[in-house]
Enzyme design. Structure first.
Site, mmCIF file in Angstrom:
data_model
loop_
_atom_site.group_PDB
_atom_site.id
_atom_site.type_symbol
_atom_site.label_atom_id
_atom_site.label_comp_id
_atom_site.label_asym_id
_atom_site.label_seq_id
_atom_site.Cartn_x
_atom_site.Cartn_y
_atom_site.Cartn_z
ATOM 1 N N SER A 1 0.430 -1.203 0.199
ATOM 2 C CA SER A 1 -0.049 0.383 0.484
ATOM 3 C C SER A 1 0.788 1.220 -0.414
ATOM 4 O O SER A 1 0.481 1.867 -1.269
ATOM 5 C CB SER A 1 -1.005 -0.005 1.105
ATOM 6 N N LYS B 1 2.402 7.948 18.604
ATOM 7 C CA LYS B 1 2.002 7.059 17.888
ATOM 8 C C LYS B 1 1.004 5.715 18.287
ATOM 9 O O LYS B 1 0.277 5.184 18.455
ATOM 10 C CB LYS B 1 2.270 7.145 16.211
HETATM 11 P P1 NAD Z 1 1.269 -3.599 2.907
HETATM 12 O O1 NAD Z 1 1.168 -4.980 3.269
HETATM 13 O O2 NAD Z 1 0.807 -3.495 2.074
HETATM 14 O O3 NAD Z 1 2.998 -3.685 1.755
HETATM 15 C C1 NAD Z 1 4.456 -4.304 2.064
HETATM 16 C C2 NAD Z 1 5.054 -4.990 0.846
HETATM 17 O O4 NAD Z 1 5.895 -5.525 1.086
HETATM 18 C C3 NAD Z 1 3.795 -6.242 0.254
HETATM 19 O O5 NAD Z 1 3.924 -6.451 -0.528
HETATM 20 C C4 NAD Z 1 5.573 -7.790 0.758
HETATM 21 O O6 NAD Z 1 4.903 -8.324 -0.096
HETATM 22 C C5 NAD Z 1 6.193 -6.729 0.751
HETATM 23 N N1 NAD Z 1 7.566 -7.097 1.343
HETATM 24 C C6 NAD Z 1 7.288 -7.852 2.508
HETATM 25 N N2 NAD Z 1 8.812 -8.346 2.545
HETATM 26 C C7 NAD Z 1 9.158 -7.819 1.469
HETATM 27 C C8 NAD Z 1 10.509 -8.241 1.461
HETATM 28 N N3 NAD Z 1 11.438 -9.744 1.304
HETATM 29 N N4 NAD Z 1 11.096 -8.483 -0.559
HETATM 30 C C9 NAD Z 1 10.157 -7.274 -0.708
HETATM 31 N N5 NAD Z 1 8.806 -7.186 -0.614
HETATM 32 C C10 NAD Z 1 8.799 -7.784 0.605
HETATM 33 O O7 NAD Z 1 1.934 -2.730 3.582
HETATM 34 P P2 NAD Z 1 2.029 -1.239 3.914
HETATM 35 O O8 NAD Z 1 0.327 -1.352 3.964
HETATM 36 O O9 NAD Z 1 2.031 -0.840 2.725
HETATM 37 O O10 NAD Z 1 1.960 -1.291 5.244
HETATM 38 C C11 NAD Z 1 3.699 -0.580 5.545
HETATM 39 C C12 NAD Z 1 4.517 -0.088 6.417
HETATM 40 O O11 NAD Z 1 3.202 1.220 6.766
HETATM 41 C C13 NAD Z 1 2.939 -1.170 8.083
HETATM 42 O O12 NAD Z 1 4.641 -0.995 9.706
HETATM 43 C C14 NAD Z 1 1.822 -0.130 8.267
HETATM 44 O O13 NAD Z 1 1.565 0.274 9.385
HETATM 45 C C15 NAD Z 1 2.747 1.366 7.628
HETATM 46 N N6 NAD Z 1 1.456 2.087 7.402
HETATM 47 C C16 NAD Z 1 0.532 2.010 6.604
HETATM 48 C C17 NAD Z 1 -0.887 2.553 6.016
HETATM 49 C C18 NAD Z 1 -1.142 2.210 5.386
HETATM 50 O O14 NAD Z 1 -2.554 2.778 5.738
HETATM 51 N N7 NAD Z 1 -1.691 1.423 4.456
HETATM 52 C C19 NAD Z 1 -0.284 3.983 7.370
HETATM 53 C C20 NAD Z 1 0.614 3.915 8.058
HETATM 54 C C21 NAD Z 1 1.560 3.268 8.268
HETATM 55 O O1 KPL Z 2 -3.456 4.491 13.271
HETATM 56 C C1 KPL Z 2 -4.516 3.814 14.236
HETATM 57 C C2 KPL Z 2 -4.577 2.877 13.786
HETATM 58 O O2 KPL Z 2 -5.531 2.573 13.826
HETATM 59 O O3 KPL Z 2 -3.611 2.461 13.690
HETATM 60 C C3 KPL Z 2 -5.271 4.510 14.977
HETATM 61 C C4 KPL Z 2 -6.548 5.170 14.451
HETATM 62 C C5 KPL Z 2 -4.479 6.338 15.536
HETATM 63 C C6 KPL Z 2 -6.159 4.275 16.681
HETATM 64 O O4 KPL Z 2 -4.780 3.650 16.909
#
Ligand code: NAD
Ligand code: KPL
Length: 303
Positions: free
Chosen positions: A10, A182
Site C-alpha cells: 500500500s 503514535k
Molecule cells: P503492505 O502489506 O500493503 O505492503 C508491504 C509490502 O512489502 C508487501 O507487498 C510485501 O509483499 C512486501 N515485502 C515484504 N517483505 C519483502 C521482501 N523481503 N522483499 C520484497 N518485498 C517485501 O503494507 P503497508 O500497508 O504498505 O504498510 C507498510 C508499513 O506502513 C507498516 O508498518 C504499516 O503499519 C505502515 N503504515 C501503513 C499505512 C497504510 O495506510 N497502509 C498507514 C500508515 C502506516
Molecule cells: O493509527 C490508528 C490505527 O488504527 O492504527 C488510529 C486511528 C490512531 C487508532 O489507533
C-alpha cells in the site's frame, strides 16, 4: 537522486507512483523474478485516487539485481523490515540513506543494526492506503509524514523530491517522540477494538479501560525518556476515538482480514521496554496476553 522502493504494497506503491509521476527517478524492488514477471504483465502500478485509476509504468527489478542503491524506501511491514533490508544490504552504497516507513518501534533499530553504514531515517505517516488488487492501491486518506534522523538533525537534500511529488511531509529532529506518541495511541486503542470487536467509537463505552491504559502508557513514556510524548495523552486518545469513531483500527482490520498484525512492534514493544526499565504496566501486560490469546484462537501469529 534515484529512489529504490522495497515493498510494493500500500504505502510503497503510493510513494512510488507519486514520485514517478513527478519525474523523480524511481525503481521498484520486487521479492523475486516471478513477482517481477507478474508485475511486467500488468504494465505498472495502479493508483486509485477519488475513484480514478491511473497506471504508472514504474521500472522494476528483483532484489537480487546487482545495481547499487543510494536511496532506499523500505515500505514493508515492521515484522518483514529486517529481512527485507538484509536482502539488499550488499547493494547499498557506503553513503546510502534508508527511509523506514514502518509503524511502531523496534524494527527501526533492527534494520539499523543490519545496515550499520547506512543513514537510517525513520518516518511516521498518517496517510491511508489499501490494496484492492495486485500492484493496485487505493489512496484512502490524505495525511502527513514526519521524517527524522535521531542521530543527525541535518535534513537530506532529497526532501525536495517529496515536495515535487506532493507528499505532505516535515523533517523533525524529534522523530522518536512522534513514533512513541503514535505507538501509545495505537496501544490505547487498537488492542481494545480487537477484543471488543468494535469500531474506534465503540471504546466510548469503555472509558475506564482506556483511561487506565493511558495512565500506564504515560508513565512508561516518561520512564523511557519521552516525556513530551506523554503530554495530554489521555485527552488525545479520547479526541482520536471521537474523530475516528466510524473507523475500524488498523489492527482490527488486520485481524478481520486474517492478516498478521504488528503486535510485537506496538503493545508487545511497549511491554518489553517496560520490563527492561522495571516499570510496572499490569493492565498493558494483561491486554497483551488477552490479545495474543485472541490471535491464537483465530489462528493468527501472536508475535
Ligand atoms: P503492505 O502489506 O500493503 O505492503 C508491504 C509490502 O512489502 C508487501 O507487498 C510485501 O509483499 C512486501 N515485502 C515484504 N517483505 C519483502 C521482501 N523481503 N522483499 C520484497 N518485498 C517485501 O503494507 P503497508 O500497508 O504498505 O504498510 C507498510 C508499513 O506502513 C507498516 O508498518 C504499516 O503499519 C505502515 N503504515 C501503513 C499505512 C497504510 O495506510 N497502509 C498507514 C500508515 C502506516
Ligand atoms: O493509527 C490508528 C490505527 O488504527 O492504527 C488510529 C486511528 C490512531 C487508532 O489507533
Amino acid at each position: 537522486m534515484h529512489w529504490h522502493v522495497l515493498g510494493a504494497g500500500s504505502l510503497g506503491t503510493l510513494w512510488a507512483a507519486r514520485l514517478a509521476r513527478s519525474g523523480v527517478p524511481v525503481t521498484l524492488l520486487l521479492r523475486d523474478r516471478q513477482r517481477l514477471a507478474s508485475y511486467r504483465l500488468l504494465g505498472g502500478l495502479t493508483l486509485v485516487e477519488q475513484g480514478q485509476a491511473s497506471l504508472y509504468p514504474v521500472p522494476a527489478q528483483s532484489v537480487d539485481d546487482t545495481s547499487s542503491i543510494r536511496l532506499l524506501l523500505l515500505a514493508c511491514k515492521a515484522y518483514d523490515a529486517e529481512a527485507a533490508a538484509a536482502s539488499v544490504a550488499h547493494r547499498l552504497t557506503p553513503d546510502a540513506h534508508v527511509v523506514l516507513l514502518q509503524n511502531g518501534l523496534g524494527s527501526q533499530d533492527a534494520v539499523a543494526a543490519r545496515l550499520p553504514r547506512a543513514r537510517c531515517i525513520p518516518a511516521s505517516s498518517t496517510e491511508g492506503a489499501f490494496r484492492d488488487g495486485d500492484f493496485r492501491v487505493v489512496f484512502a486518506g490524505h495525511g502527513h509524514t514526519w521524517l527524522g534522523d535521531p542521530l543527525n538533525p541535518t535534513s537530506p537534500e532529497w526532501l525536495e523530491d517529496l515536495q515535487s511529488a506532493g507528499i505532505s511531509h516535515e523533517w523533525t529532529p524529534d522523530i522518536l517522540s512522534r513514533l512513541w506518541r503514535k505507538l501509545a495511541l495505537n496501544c490505547a486503542i487498537n488492542p481494545l477494538t480487537v477484543l471488543h470487536d468494535c469500531r474506534n467509537g465503540g471504546l466510548q463505552a469503555h472509558p475506564a479501560q482506556v483511561t487506565t491504559l493511558c495512565a500506564e502508557l504515560s508513565e512508561l513514556l516518561c520512564v523511557c525518556g519521552q516525556p513530551a510524548a506523554a503530554e495530554h495523552l489521555a485527552e488525545e486518545v479520547q479526541r482520536v476515538i471521537k474523530a475516528t469513531a466510524a473507523n475500524y483500527s488498523s489492527m482490527h482490520q488486520d485481524v478481520a482480514q486474517g492478516r498478521r498484525t504488528e503486535i510485537s512492534y506496538l503493545i508487545g514493544h511497549a511491554c518489553a521496554v517496560a520490563q527492561r526499565h522495571n516499570c510496572a504496566v499490569p493492565h498493558l501486560q494483561v491486554l497483551l496476553e488477552r490479545l495474543q490469546a485472541e490471535l491464537a484462537l483465530k489462528g493468527l501469529p501472536t508475535t
